[in-house]
Design a protein around this motif. Structure first.
Motif, mmCIF file in Angstrom:
data_model
loop_
_atom_site.group_PDB
_atom_site.id
_atom_site.type_symbol
_atom_site.label_atom_id
_atom_site.label_comp_id
_atom_site.label_asym_id
_atom_site.label_seq_id
_atom_site.Cartn_x
_atom_site.Cartn_y
_atom_site.Cartn_z
ATOM 1 N N PHE A 1 0.824 -1.205 0.000
ATOM 2 C CA PHE A 1 0.000 0.000 0.000
ATOM 3 C C PHE A 1 0.860 1.258 0.000
ATOM 4 C CE2 PHE A 1 -2.622 3.264 2.218
ATOM 5 C CZ PHE A 1 -3.611 3.395 1.250
ATOM 6 N N GLU A 2 1.882 1.279 0.853
ATOM 7 C CA GLU A 2 2.743 2.466 0.910
ATOM 8 C C GLU A 2 3.497 2.658 -0.409
ATOM 9 O OE1 GLU A 2 5.850 4.599 3.953
ATOM 10 O OE2 GLU A 2 4.681 2.907 4.722
ATOM 11 N N GLU A 3 3.910 1.555 -1.036
ATOM 12 C CA GLU A 3 4.582 1.639 -2.339
ATOM 13 C C GLU A 3 3.643 2.206 -3.403
ATOM 14 O OE1 GLU A 3 4.652 -0.977 -0.289
ATOM 15 O OE2 GLU A 3 6.569 -2.025 -0.400
ATOM 16 N N LEU A 4 2.354 1.841 -3.316
ATOM 17 C CA LEU A 4 1.353 2.374 -4.241
ATOM 18 C C LEU A 4 1.251 3.890 -4.083
ATOM 19 C CD1 LEU A 4 -1.134 1.402 -6.188
ATOM 20 C CD2 LEU A 4 -2.482 2.005 -4.182
ATOM 21 N N LEU A 5 1.177 4.356 -2.843
ATOM 22 C CA LEU A 5 1.100 5.802 -2.589
ATOM 23 C C LEU A 5 2.347 6.511 -3.106
ATOM 24 C CD1 LEU A 5 -0.448 5.845 1.001
ATOM 25 C CD2 LEU A 5 -1.623 6.194 -1.186
ATOM 26 N N LYS A 6 3.509 5.894 -2.928
ATOM 27 C CA LYS A 6 4.754 6.483 -3.422
ATOM 28 C C LYS A 6 4.719 6.603 -4.942
ATOM 29 C CE LYS A 6 9.774 6.060 -3.202
ATOM 30 N NZ LYS A 6 10.914 5.290 -2.684
ATOM 31 N N ALA A 7 4.225 5.569 -5.625
ATOM 32 C CA ALA A 7 4.124 5.600 -7.090
ATOM 33 C C ALA A 7 3.188 6.711 -7.564
ATOM 34 C CB ALA A 7 3.648 4.247 -7.620
ATOM 35 N N LEU A 8 2.234 7.082 -6.709
ATOM 36 C CA LEU A 8 1.305 8.162 -7.041
ATOM 37 C C LEU A 8 1.853 9.542 -6.709
ATOM 38 C CD1 LEU A 8 -1.970 6.417 -5.863
ATOM 39 C CD2 LEU A 8 -1.355 7.002 -8.227
ATOM 40 N N GLY A 9 3.061 9.585 -6.132
ATOM 41 C CA GLY A 9 3.691 10.868 -5.823
ATOM 42 C C GLY A 9 3.311 11.436 -4.474
ATOM 43 N N VAL A 10 2.738 10.629 -3.597
ATOM 44 C CA VAL A 10 2.360 11.101 -2.266
ATOM 45 C C VAL A 10 3.627 11.238 -1.417
ATOM 46 C CG1 VAL A 10 1.036 10.520 -0.186
ATOM 47 C CG2 VAL A 10 0.091 10.007 -2.456
ATOM 48 N N ASN A 11 3.770 12.380 -0.719
ATOM 49 C CA ASN A 11 4.988 12.600 0.071
ATOM 50 C C ASN A 11 5.062 11.645 1.258
ATOM 51 O OD1 ASN A 11 4.076 13.863 2.652
ATOM 52 N ND2 ASN A 11 3.291 15.461 1.296
ATOM 53 N N ILE A 12 6.261 11.510 1.814
ATOM 54 C CA ILE A 12 6.512 10.488 2.832
ATOM 55 C C ILE A 12 5.688 10.694 4.097
ATOM 56 C CG2 ILE A 12 8.547 11.641 3.790
ATOM 57 C CD1 ILE A 12 9.687 8.690 4.136
ATOM 58 N N VAL A 13 5.500 11.927 4.534
ATOM 59 C CA VAL A 13 4.728 12.171 5.756
ATOM 60 C C VAL A 13 3.278 11.737 5.540
ATOM 61 C CG1 VAL A 13 3.868 13.952 7.321
ATOM 62 C CG2 VAL A 13 6.244 14.024 6.535
ATOM 63 N N THR A 14 2.692 12.163 4.432
ATOM 64 C CA THR A 14 1.310 11.783 4.126
ATOM 65 C C THR A 14 1.184 10.274 3.936
ATOM 66 O OG1 THR A 14 0.958 13.943 3.108
ATOM 67 C CG2 THR A 14 -0.646 12.236 2.595
ATOM 68 N N ARG A 15 2.195 9.653 3.304
ATOM 69 C CA ARG A 15 2.181 8.187 3.116
ATOM 70 C C ARG A 15 2.131 7.471 4.449
ATOM 71 N NH1 ARG A 15 6.577 8.690 -0.694
ATOM 72 N NH2 ARG A 15 7.939 7.598 0.757
ATOM 73 N N LYS A 16 2.965 7.919 5.401
ATOM 74 C CA LYS A 16 3.009 7.271 6.722
ATOM 75 C C LYS A 16 1.674 7.417 7.452
ATOM 76 C CE LYS A 16 7.300 5.873 6.589
ATOM 77 N NZ LYS A 16 7.584 4.455 6.402
ATOM 78 N N ILE A 17 1.094 8.609 7.395
ATOM 79 C CA ILE A 17 -0.210 8.843 8.038
ATOM 80 C C ILE A 17 -1.278 7.987 7.375
ATOM 81 C CG2 ILE A 17 -2.047 10.550 8.402
ATOM 82 C CD1 ILE A 17 0.262 12.655 8.665
#
Length: 142
Positions: free
Chosen positions: A20-36
Motif C-alpha cells: 500500500f505504501e509503495e502504491l502511494l509512493k508511485a502516485l507521488g504522495v509525500n513520505i509524511v502523508t504516506r506514513k499517516i
C-alpha cells in the motif's frame, strides 16, 4: 437468460495488505502523508450494498470515510486513492471479479485501476494498481 452476478454485499474486515505504501509512493504522495495514510488505512472497514449490477462501497478508516456508488458497465466519477478526480469504467472480468480502469480528469500521473474479486473460500481481494505497482488487500466477511 440473465447473467448471475456475484454478491459482494456485507461488512468486510481487512486481514492483509501488501504494498500500500509503495502504491502511494508511485502516485507521488509525500513520505509524511504516506506514513499517516498507511497507519490510518491499516484496519479499514468496508461495507458493500449491492442490487444486481449496482454497488455502493463505503470504506471507513480512522481519518476518513469514502463512499463510491456505481453500476457495472457505466462510467462514473470518483477519486483515485490519492484524491485526484477521475472517470472510472467498471466491467466484469469474470463472474466473480469486477475491474475498473480510471482516467484522470486533469493532470498527469500513472495509469490507475482497481479490482474486487470474491474467492472460492469467500474472501474478497482488492487489487489497486498505479503504473507497475500493485497493492493487494485481502478481506473477510464479518
Amino acid at each position: 437468460m440473465e447473467k448471475k452476478v456475484t454478491d459482494f454485499s456485507g461488512k468486510w474486515t481487512m486481514k492483509s495488505s501488501e504494498r500500500f505504501e509503495e502504491l502511494l509512493k508511485a502516485l507521488g504522495v509525500n513520505i509524511v502523508t504516506r506514513k499517516i495514510a498507511a497507519a490510518a488505512a491499516s484496519s479499514p472497514t468496508v461495507e458493500i450494498s449491492q442490487q444486481g449490477e449496482s454497488l455502493s462501497i463505503r470504506t471507513s478508516t480512522s481519518i476518513r470515510t469514502t463512499l463510491v456508488s456505481f453500476t457495472v458497465g457505466q462510467t462514473f466519477s470518483e477519486t483515485t486513492v490519492d484524491g485526484r478526480p477521475c472517470t472510472s469504467f467498471p466491467t466484469w472480468e469474470t463472474d466473480r471479479k469486477v475491474v475498473c480502469e480510471q482516467t484522470l480528469q486533469k493532470g498527469d500521473g500513472p495509469k490507475t485501476s482497481w479490482s474486487r474479486e470474491l474467492t472460492n473460500d469467500g474472501r474478497m481481494i482488492l487489487t489497486m494498481t498505479a503504473g507497475d505497482v500493485v497493492c493487494t488487500r485481502t478481506y473477510e466477511r464479518q
